[in-house]
Design a protein around this motif. Structure first.
Motif, PDB file in Angstrom:
ATOM      1  N   SER A  18       0.777  -1.236   0.000  1.00 40.92           N
ATOM      2  CA  SER A  18       0.000   0.000   0.000  1.00 40.92           C
ATOM      3  C   SER A  18       0.808   1.286   0.000  1.00 40.92           C
ATOM      4  O   SER A  18       0.233   2.365  -0.134  1.00 40.92           O
ATOM      5  N   ARG A  37      -2.180  -0.111  -4.759  1.00 37.04           N
ATOM      6  CA  ARG A  37      -3.239  -1.018  -4.356  1.00 37.04           C
ATOM      7  C   ARG A  37      -2.760  -2.440  -4.545  1.00 37.04           C
ATOM      8  O   ARG A  37      -2.451  -2.853  -5.667  1.00 37.04           O
ATOM      9  N   SER A  38      -2.644  -3.188  -3.454  1.00 32.16           N
ATOM     10  CA  SER A  38      -2.223  -4.590  -3.500  1.00 32.16           C
ATOM     11  C   SER A  38      -0.897  -4.764  -4.233  1.00 32.16           C
ATOM     12  O   SER A  38      -0.686  -5.714  -4.984  1.00 32.16           O
ATOM     13  N   ASP A 112      -7.300  -0.246   1.770  1.00 38.54           N
ATOM     14  CA  ASP A 112      -8.511  -0.931   1.319  1.00 38.54           C
ATOM     15  C   ASP A 112      -9.653  -0.887   2.329  1.00 38.54           C
ATOM     16  O   ASP A 112     -10.642  -1.613   2.173  1.00 38.54           O
ATOM     17  N   ASP A 144     -10.968  -4.813   2.635  1.00 36.81           N
ATOM     18  CA  ASP A 144     -10.531  -5.355   1.346  1.00 36.81           C
ATOM     19  C   ASP A 144     -11.362  -4.779   0.210  1.00 36.81           C
ATOM     20  O   ASP A 144     -11.709  -5.475  -0.743  1.00 36.81           O
ATOM     21  N   VAL A 146     -12.532  -2.885  -3.116  1.00 41.36           N
ATOM     22  CA  VAL A 146     -12.033  -2.682  -4.469  1.00 41.36           C
ATOM     23  C   VAL A 146     -12.746  -1.503  -5.131  1.00 41.36           C
ATOM     24  O   VAL A 146     -12.139  -0.730  -5.866  1.00 41.36           O
ATOM     25  N   GLN A 160     -12.529  -7.782  -2.461  1.00 36.37           N
ATOM     26  CA  GLN A 160     -11.547  -8.474  -3.285  1.00 36.37           C
ATOM     27  C   GLN A 160     -11.984  -9.886  -3.664  1.00 36.37           C
ATOM     28  O   GLN A 160     -11.595 -10.412  -4.708  1.00 36.37           O
TER      29      GLN A 160
END
Length: 322
Positions: A18, A37-38, A112, A144, A146, A160
């Motif tokens: 992140s 992001r991720s 997230d 999590d 998105v 996610q």
């Protein structure tokens, strides 16, 4: 600051997932207008957004809002009625996505998680209360996210895993939890939806595109905005939109919805000219004339637009005010 030496015990994995300055690997910095992001640098998917009568934008990961703030929807720590110039949302310096409802605002953070602020009469802020907030408040149980979508007074998040969770007003079944009528101030799963790739929220309905390219919607159906060719006026569980395949992006507004297909064409369903005589609502999807090369779509109360591969913008719908 975590010691980025590859040892998960030192927090390195969290940093690489992140941190804008160390995204994916140490020393890899994300560019202007991007966030980590991720472990990947991605563009902010909604750097500017509009609500009922306020607007917000992401500016170097902070959020700035302007317009009507009498419900705290500007996030500036006060309830001033009108702010004609941008004010900074307090305590939010790592935003990567935005969505604005009728009188509330929500953002996804770099880690997230989701925060919301503004009017909360139906629990649309997702913090377990119905108290209005003039600064961001954390949505319970979401770490999590998105994508975020907000309706008039409800909110939904794509997780996610492909699951969708919604909270807030459920008068028309727009939360998708199998019930209608009772509001929910904390996120709850939309029934039977575990493979979503995109979500949107209209005034009192919600929709999701699935990995198969199918679109499902739930909530208010008074003008056919669920696209399911049914006489049911509302439903609290997702139903399939008739006539749409290969959907890659969605848009929704007052009483209609649209889908962009991978082929570049656009299909819409629901109210068609206020639903008045001569402009009956469409309860199944129909193709928008002349659009075959769209790359992005958006919808507002009575008009929709498509960005085309050439860079042109094409719009259709009501035009009383130009």
């Amino acid at each position: 600051e975590a010691d980025c030496d590859g040892d998960p015990a030192n927090g390195c994995e969290a940093v690489l997932a992140s941190a804008n300055d160390h995204c994916g690997q140490c020393g890899t910095a994300c560019g202007v207008g991007q966030g980590c992001r991720s472990g990947e640098c991605v563009a902010a998917s909604a750097p500017i957004a509009a609500g009922g009568d306020h607007a917000c934008m992401i500016r170097e990961s902070s959020v700035w809002c302007w317009g009507n703030g009498n419900r705290g929807q500007l996030g500036a720590g006060n309830d001033e009625f009108i702010n004609p110039s941008p004010v900074q949302v307090q305590g939010l310096t790592d935003a990567v996505d935005l969505s604005l409802g009728g009188e509330h605002s929500c953002a996804i953070r770099e880690n997230d998680s989701v925060v919301c602020w503004g009017y909360n009469s139906d629990g649309q802020l997702g913090d377990g209360t119905t108290d209005n907030r003039n600064v961001p408040s954390a949505v319970q149980g979401i770490d999590d996210a998105v994508e975020i979508a907000t309706g008039k007074d409800h909110s939904c998040v794509l997780r996610q895993s492909g699951a969708v969770f919604c909270w807030g007003n459920n008068e028309k079944g727009q939360l998708g939890n199998g019930t209608t009528g009772e509001s929910n101030p904390t996120p709850a799963a939309v029934q039977g939806l575990t493979d979503a790739i995109s979500i949107v929220a209209g005034t009192y309905h919600s929709c999701a595109a699935r990995t198969s390219g199918e679109v499902v919607c739930w909530g208010d159906n008074a003008q056919g905005q669920l696209g399911a060719e049914t006489e049911e006026r509302q439903t609290g569980t997702p139903v399939a939109v008739v006539g749409v395949t290969n959907a890659v992006q969605l848009a929704a507004a007052w009483m209609y919805s649209c889908a962009l297909r991978s082929e570049g064409d656009v299909y819409c369903w629901g109210t068609n000219g206020y639903g008045t005589e001569g402009y009956p609502p469409r309860d199944t999807a129909y193709q928008v004339d002349g659009i075959t090369d769209a790359t992005q779509i958006t919808a507002d109360h009575f008009a929709a637009c498509a960005l085309r591969q050439s860079g042109e913008l094409s719009c259709w719908g009501a035009n009383q005010r130009g």
